[in-house]
Write an enzyme that holds these catalytic residues in place. Structure first.
Site, PDB file in Angstrom:
ATOM      1  CE  LYS A  66     -82.695 -42.573 -98.013  1.00  0.00           C
ATOM      2  NZ  LYS A  66     -83.140 -41.768 -99.153  1.00  0.00           N
ATOM      3  CG  ASP A 102     -85.512 -42.686-102.180  1.00  0.00           C
ATOM      4  OD1 ASP A 102     -86.614 -42.325-101.734  1.00  0.00           O
ATOM      5  OD2 ASP A 102     -84.482 -42.709-101.489  1.00  0.00           O
TER       6      ASP A 102
HETATM    7  P1  NAP Z   1     -76.648 -36.543 -99.215  1.00  0.00           P
HETATM    8  O1  NAP Z   1     -76.388 -37.970 -99.554  1.00  0.00           O
HETATM    9  O2  NAP Z   1     -76.101 -35.976 -97.962  1.00  0.00           O
HETATM   10  O3  NAP Z   1     -76.090 -35.653-100.450  1.00  0.00           O
HETATM   11  C1  NAP Z   1     -76.098 -34.256-100.396  1.00  0.00           C
HETATM   12  C2  NAP Z   1     -75.716 -33.686-101.769  1.00  0.00           C
HETATM   13  O4  NAP Z   1     -75.841 -32.268-101.716  1.00  0.00           O
HETATM   14  C3  NAP Z   1     -74.281 -33.984-102.179  1.00  0.00           C
HETATM   15  O5  NAP Z   1     -74.233 -34.117-103.570  1.00  0.00           O
HETATM   16  C4  NAP Z   1     -73.544 -32.716-101.706  1.00  0.00           C
HETATM   17  O6  NAP Z   1     -72.348 -32.460-102.399  1.00  0.00           O
HETATM   18  C5  NAP Z   1     -74.588 -31.668-102.072  1.00  0.00           C
HETATM   19  N1  NAP Z   1     -74.446 -30.410-101.308  1.00  0.00           N
HETATM   20  C6  NAP Z   1     -74.739 -30.201 -99.993  1.00  0.00           C
HETATM   21  N2  NAP Z   1     -74.551 -28.913 -99.674  1.00  0.00           N
HETATM   22  C7  NAP Z   1     -74.131 -28.286-100.802  1.00  0.00           C
HETATM   23  C8  NAP Z   1     -73.760 -26.945-101.113  1.00  0.00           C
HETATM   24  N3  NAP Z   1     -73.779 -25.979-100.179  1.00  0.00           N
HETATM   25  N4  NAP Z   1     -73.394 -26.651-102.381  1.00  0.00           N
HETATM   26  C9  NAP Z   1     -73.381 -27.608-103.321  1.00  0.00           C
HETATM   27  N5  NAP Z   1     -73.700 -28.914-103.095  1.00  0.00           N
HETATM   28  C10 NAP Z   1     -74.078 -29.238-101.856  1.00  0.00           C
HETATM   29  O7  NAP Z   1     -78.200 -36.238 -99.181  1.00  0.00           O
HETATM   30  P2  NAP Z   1     -79.365 -36.932-100.034  1.00  0.00           P
HETATM   31  O8  NAP Z   1     -79.994 -37.996 -99.232  1.00  0.00           O
HETATM   32  O9  NAP Z   1     -78.823 -37.261-101.374  1.00  0.00           O
HETATM   33  O10 NAP Z   1     -80.435 -35.735-100.113  1.00  0.00           O
HETATM   34  C11 NAP Z   1     -80.229 -34.601-100.921  1.00  0.00           C
HETATM   35  C12 NAP Z   1     -81.464 -33.712-100.899  1.00  0.00           C
HETATM   36  O11 NAP Z   1     -82.567 -34.401-101.473  1.00  0.00           O
HETATM   37  C13 NAP Z   1     -81.908 -33.299 -99.489  1.00  0.00           C
HETATM   38  O12 NAP Z   1     -82.335 -31.955 -99.537  1.00  0.00           O
HETATM   39  C14 NAP Z   1     -83.075 -34.220 -99.198  1.00  0.00           C
HETATM   40  O13 NAP Z   1     -84.016 -33.621 -98.330  1.00  0.00           O
HETATM   41  C15 NAP Z   1     -83.668 -34.391-100.587  1.00  0.00           C
HETATM   42  N6  NAP Z   1     -84.388 -35.669-100.729  1.00  0.00           N
HETATM   43  C16 NAP Z   1     -85.701 -35.629-101.076  1.00  0.00           C
HETATM   44  C17 NAP Z   1     -86.389 -36.806-101.258  1.00  0.00           C
HETATM   45  C18 NAP Z   1     -87.841 -36.763-101.662  1.00  0.00           C
HETATM   46  O14 NAP Z   1     -88.508 -37.781-101.534  1.00  0.00           O
HETATM   47  N7  NAP Z   1     -88.334 -35.649-102.156  1.00  0.00           N
HETATM   48  C19 NAP Z   1     -85.767 -38.049-101.062  1.00  0.00           C
HETATM   49  C20 NAP Z   1     -84.417 -38.049-100.699  1.00  0.00           C
HETATM   50  C21 NAP Z   1     -83.740 -36.846-100.530  1.00  0.00           C
HETATM   51  P3  NAP Z   1     -70.951 -33.138-101.908  1.00  0.00           P
HETATM   52  O15 NAP Z   1     -70.947 -34.539-102.439  1.00  0.00           O
HETATM   53  O16 NAP Z   1     -69.911 -32.281-102.525  1.00  0.00           O
HETATM   54  O17 NAP Z   1     -70.948 -33.088-100.392  1.00  0.00           O
END
Ligand code: NAP
Length: 279
Positions: A66, A102
């Site tokens: 992204k 988003d």
């Molecule tokens: P990302 O950029 O990889 O960010 C992941 C986030 O989760 C970071 O803040 C990370 O913290 C945190 N994290 C991961 N594992 C963790 C753990 N074990 N304990 C605490 N924090 C943890 O991913 P993203 O694109 O933002 O997506 C995040 C989530 O949203 C995913 O589950 C994705 O499927 C969902 N999502 C849904 C939609 C929708 O349309 N519904 C759209 C986009 C994303 P750190 O910074 O410390 O690594």
């Protein structure tokens, strides 16, 4: 000529976008095919270049690309520029435009499904990745008065809080997960981490917000697989209102569909196709 759209990410096994986007094309009898374009990082530049072809309407972009796609495009729309991420590319006769749907997808889901009025509310966001950035800006643009952003890596939360404060009127502060304790009285809690996601790093995990789960609070989880995450199950038990991530997914996709086709997206059809694909 059959037009093409696709999703660019890596890996892509979990995506349900092809199912609900194709359902929308079929419903409106648009001769287009939605494809799955798994693209490792070293192939991203060539993939983006291929979107300039006459038969390509555009693309969706997902993790991990992204941010990386941004310098490869000809124009970035202001919303995507503020958020710092592109999830939709539009091909206008070989000229590639980057958009982010988003934020609008999330706030639309809040309004449409939870009937939540954002203005002057207090919100807590857990997470500071790409999705959290879109949610934070979306909420600030929709008028939340106070925004607390906490993250496992506190520096990322502080950086996001600073970006939102500089660009909007919302009073925003960032911190670590241990700072959640100071958020009593919030109206809205949004999990933007991958905790609770099936197949993710911590499928049984619940962000440490247990003490805030009570009647009168709306708890949202961006995770949509499973639909009832461990966080939502607990929030429900405690009497809070709950909202899963499927609505955001469908509404961000509907907004992308509108960019590509200039047609009103058949949201109900897209929603049912997404639910079916998840089952
Ligand atoms: P990302 O950029 O990889 O960010 C992941 C986030 O989760 C970071 O803040 C990370 O913290 C945190 N994290 C991961 N594992 C963790 C753990 N074990 N304990 C605490 N924090 C943890 O991913 P993203 O694109 O933002 O997506 C995040 C989530 O949203 C995913 O589950 C994705 O499927 C969902 N999502 C849904 C939609 C929708 O349309 N519904 C759209 C986009 C994303 P750190 O910074 O410390 O690594």
């Amino acid at each position: 000529m059959t037009s093409r759209v696709g999703i660019i990410g890596y890996p892509l096994g979990h995506s349900i976008s092809p199912a609900f986007q194709q359902a929308a094309f079929d419903e409106l009898e648009i001769d287009a095919r939605y494809e799955t374009w798994a693209t490792p990082p070293e192939e991203l530049a060539a993939r983006v270049e291929s979107l300039r072809a006459e038969d390509v309407l555009g693309a969706n972009v997902t993790v991990p690309h992204k941010q990386a796609v941004m310098p490869l495009l000809d124009e970035i729309l202001p919303v995507a520029d503020s958020i710092g991420a592109v999830n939709t590319i539009i091909n206008r006769e070989g000229f590639l435009i980057g958009a982010n749907t988003d934020a609008a997808g999330f706030t639309r889901s809040l309004e449409q499904e939870a009937r939540f009025a954002t203005v002057r509310k207090r919100a807590l966001i857990v997470g500071a990745g790409g999705a959290a950035r879109a949610v934070a800006f979306g909420l600030a643009w929709e008028g939340v008065s106070e925004l607390v952003i906490v993250n496992r890596t506190p520096e990322r939360a502080s950086e996001l809080a600073r970006d939102v404060s500089e660009a909007t009127a919302a009073e925003t502060r960032g911190g670590g997960l241990e700072d959640i304790g100071g958020s009593d009285g919030v109206d809205l809690i949004v999990n933007c981490t991958s905790m609770g996601m099936a197949g993710g790093p911590d499928p049984e995990g619940i962000p440490p917000v247990e003490d805030l789960l009570k009647r009168g609070v709306l708890v949202c989880d961006l995770v949509y697989n499973p639909q009832q995450t461990p966080l939502l199950a607990l929030a429900w038990e405690r009497g809070a209102r709950v909202l899963g991530g499927i609505g955001m997914l469908v509404y961000q996709g509907a907004a992308a569909f509108e960019f590509w086709t200039d047609r009103e997206p058949p949201e109900d059809i897209m929603y049912s196709a997404a639910l079916k694909a998840l089952m």
